[in-house]
Scaffold this motif. Sequence first.
Motif, PDB file in Angstrom:
ATOM      1  N   ASP A 100      44.770  39.431  36.911  1.00 41.58           N
ATOM      2  CA  ASP A 100      43.952  40.056  35.857  1.00 41.58           C
ATOM      3  C   ASP A 100      42.561  40.370  36.393  1.00 41.58           C
ATOM      4  OD1 ASP A 100      45.997  40.008  34.070  1.00 41.58           O
ATOM      5  OD2 ASP A 100      45.371  38.117  33.106  1.00 41.58           O
TER       6      ASP A 100
ATOM      7  N   ALA B  46      40.934  44.061  36.870  1.00 38.70           N
ATOM      8  CA  ALA B  46      39.721  44.363  36.114  1.00 38.70           C
ATOM      9  C   ALA B  46      38.602  44.838  37.040  1.00 38.70           C
ATOM     10  CB  ALA B  46      39.276  43.113  35.331  1.00 38.70           C
TER      11      ALA B  46
ATOM     12  N   PRO C  25      39.216  49.173  38.547  1.00 39.26           N
ATOM     13  CA  PRO C  25      39.853  50.043  37.547  1.00 39.26           C
ATOM     14  C   PRO C  25      40.299  51.390  38.143  1.00 39.26           C
ATOM     15  CG  PRO C  25      37.463  49.898  37.192  1.00 39.26           C
ATOM     16  CD  PRO C  25      37.790  48.915  38.251  1.00 39.26           C
TER      17      PRO C  25
END
Lengths: 97, 474, 482
Positions: free
Chosen positions: B423, B427, B430
Amino acid sequence: MSKTEKLTLQAVQKVSKLARLKLTDSEMTSIQNQLSAVLENFEQIAQVNTDEVRPLVTPTEITQVLRPDVVEDFDSEKILANAPEKAGRLFKVPPVV
Amino acid sequence: MAFNDYEAVIGLEIHVQLQTNSKLFCSSSAHFGGGDNEHTCPNCTGQPGALPVVNEKAVEFGIKTGLALNCSIRKDSVFARKQYFYPDLPRGYQISQFDKPLCENGYLEFTLEGAPKRVTIERAHMEEDAGKSTHHGDYSLINLNRAGVPLMEIVSAPEMRSAQEAAEYARTMRKVVRYIGVCDGNLEEGSLRCDCNVSIRKRGDSKLGTKVEIKNINSFRFIEKAIEFEIQRQIDCKETGEPIVQETRLYDPDKNRTFSMRTKEEAHDYRYFPDPDQLVLEIEQAQIDAVKAAMPELPASRAKRFVEQGLSEFDAQTLTQELEIADYFERAAGKNPKAAANWIISELMRELNESKREISDSPIQAEQLAQLIALIDAGTISGKIAKTVFAEMWSSGKNPDVIVKEKGLTQITDTGAIEKIVDDVIAANPAQAAEYRSGKEKVFGFFVGQAMKASKGQASPDVMNEILRKKLKG
Amino acid sequence: MEQLSLLEIRDGVRAKKFTAVEVAQHFLDRISKHDKAINSFVTINDRALEEAKAFDQAGDFSGSLAGVPIAVKDLLCTDGLKTTACSKMLANYIPPYDASVVTRLKKAGAIVLGKTSLDEFAMGSSNENSFFGPVKNPWNHDFVPGGSSGGSAAALAARLAPGAIGTDTGGSIRQPASFCGVFGIKPTYGRVSRYGIISFASSLDQAGPMARTTKDCAIMLEAMSGKCKNDSTTSNEAVPQWSTKIRQDLKGVRIGLPREYFSESIDADVTKATLEAITALKARGAMTVEINLPLVKHAVSIYYLIATSEASSNLARYDGVRFGYRSEKAPDSLDDFYASNRGEAFGSEVKRRIMLGTYALSSGYYDAYYSKAGQVRRLLRDEFLEAFETCDVILSPVATTPAFKIGSRISNPLEMYLNDIFTTSTNLAGLPGMSVPVRFSSTGLPIGVQLMATHFNEQSIFDVSAALEEDFRAGEKAPHGI
């Protein structure tokens, strides 16, 4: 075996070379005669039938005993002490090559 | 090399020094080295009255060598005197074997460029070594430390046809005698010495040409080169009509040529006769059986077994080249022989070569390597981490589990922890995530790298890939 | 004291009638007094008194030869004591070790007085081929003592030692024992270690004791015999205490008389001695059996081929590299170096035998000579073993004549060789053989008879010898002036 002819002087010289023995001419001749006589004597045994007979070396029955693989030290100084000529702990000889 | 229509006929006489403690016929040390004439006694210096008594270990090694070479062992072999005068020969005769050698009619098998070869061993007999003379211009010096050390002289039939074949035969011979533990195979110290008999003849001729002996070559590479040179030299002789002389030649590795050792070769008359100081050497069948029963596995059979364990022919050959490496492999193999083979051949051998060490001096023990492989197989560490651990093992000698623990290198298989890492990475990047989603799947590798880095390489790659794929697809 | 037997001296030492030092001193004094005329010793052990003193001080008299001084043929290596084989080749050689026989004799308590003369490298039967000059027969100094153990035999006869060691390759113990009137036995091949005995012919050589009584010989042989770890050709056969088992009568003992041994041209005195010995043994209850040994007539021929072949090889080590004589002359080549060293240092008899042996082993002749000789040797041995199924001891002369004059045969080696006719077959067959003094010739020279038995049956020989000793007492008489 064929009859041995008298040993030639050349044959005697060849043998003396093989045996590394320096012989004088008179030694050479006397040995030539004596060896011829001894070999002539030996001719008599040619008539003995030895077919299938193994030559005998050790004449008695002896049981074989081998040596265990153990190192024993020996005082090599005592061996070197007899050397006619040496360098350090090595035997010295005329050049071999 | 232009062989035209000639063929080479090559036979090898290999002298193998048996690694006994004492000499063949006396109790003096048979070990290499020692002060000048220190390893001597009345017997091996030919003192008046001294007598030979055979070393039982040497006989056992002789039988072992014969059996390893598929020979028949003679139950009544005879030691004979080979008579000639030379300062390094203390008695004026060498005790050898003549018409009744210990071993006869065997063979040695090996592969040459993938093709199986079988070379006949005519005989292998026991004899004692001579001493050593060194030459100093107007005098020579004699050291008798080596005089009397036990040797096996192994005589092949003259049936090899190329220098490569002869060299491979010699290599295989060294391998065999080292495997069975009768000889250390050290060419530099002269534990294994090779004389090559080389002749040439027109292809199709059955008569042998004049034989030239090349003596005392001390490496397998030089055996090959010396024979190659000698074959070409003999062909040149034939082509130019120069006679080939029966002689002994030596090989000069610097100039890569052979040269005549003596100008005139005297015809030897060795006057062999059975040594009357000794009895006929009687060998009982029970002793032969006992040696046979205790015979270690030979390299060819070992390689075959390795292939059966799933190794490639090449890996099996590589690992059986040296006895110590094969032994190492067997101890490291565990449940995953293929992995052990890979680790040894690619990683361990590279390290050993770079640091010029023998496998016996390896800081990583075979058992430790087995543990490392077990850690990978159990999923405790990844293959990548394993390389780090291996490097650490090499430098510290520590056990792999200790290193993994100390450095906290255990693989992360906990899905929750990995999901968090993934994650974070998505993040933080992007743009790349968008690229991936638009179909540029190549970016996937970028994410794997980033995520692995973030996990300090400890994440289980399988688990991570799966999660990454899932999360990137969104 | 010199008239005492070896056994009496030992018992005297044990009973403290005299010390080992006193005994050794007595014999050393006798040697310095009498040996100039006889020349039987080559080297005196200058540590003999020291060793005797150490023996007395140690106080262990249990050895079978406790305090007994002995003379040792200079063919046996003695650690630190010059050993020459009576050759110029080894004139200064000091062995780094003791022969096993010497070790065993010392262990039994014997003191080595010195080293006795021999024909160079044991090649000869007159002791005239010694680099240190001929040995004189103590019974008449114009005569040879026999050989090759002539020094040991002469020293015994002259009472310069109560016991001596000889070696025997073709008769070298028995013939000088006969010529000097002492007892000497060549044991069965394999009884006694050859380790440290300078080899002449390996498959024929055996060392043995020489003494003035049967029992002395037996006691010495007991100390010398047995398996030796340094000689592969020694036998495991148990060593009996022969000296304690000598039987008193000879009832039922079968004495074999080989027809062939009595057909040779034998000196009348020798024949007489032999026949008298037979008569005496019969009187003691022994019976005689005529036996046939047809191959014996070839023994000397076979012997010379085998002995010289082995000798030519055994003497190859004398090359002047590690020990021994080295020529003063600068060599032209390595071969010349060897040929000069060997040519200058070996005497003519040694050279002659090396030449014969080298020829016999050389390429093309091996089968005709050495191999053929070995085959006939087997047949000859088997012939003897078969004969011993019908008799216990074979009796024969030792030599065709008593001692001959110094210089009388040296020009004709063949005649000398034929003198070995009765003794060589014993070595070829590996049998034990003993010379036992029986009587004297018309000119006052001793004559012995030879006793032979089958392998390892020295006991029967000692039994018969003891009987002859008692009947003839021929070993008791001492030469004039001794």
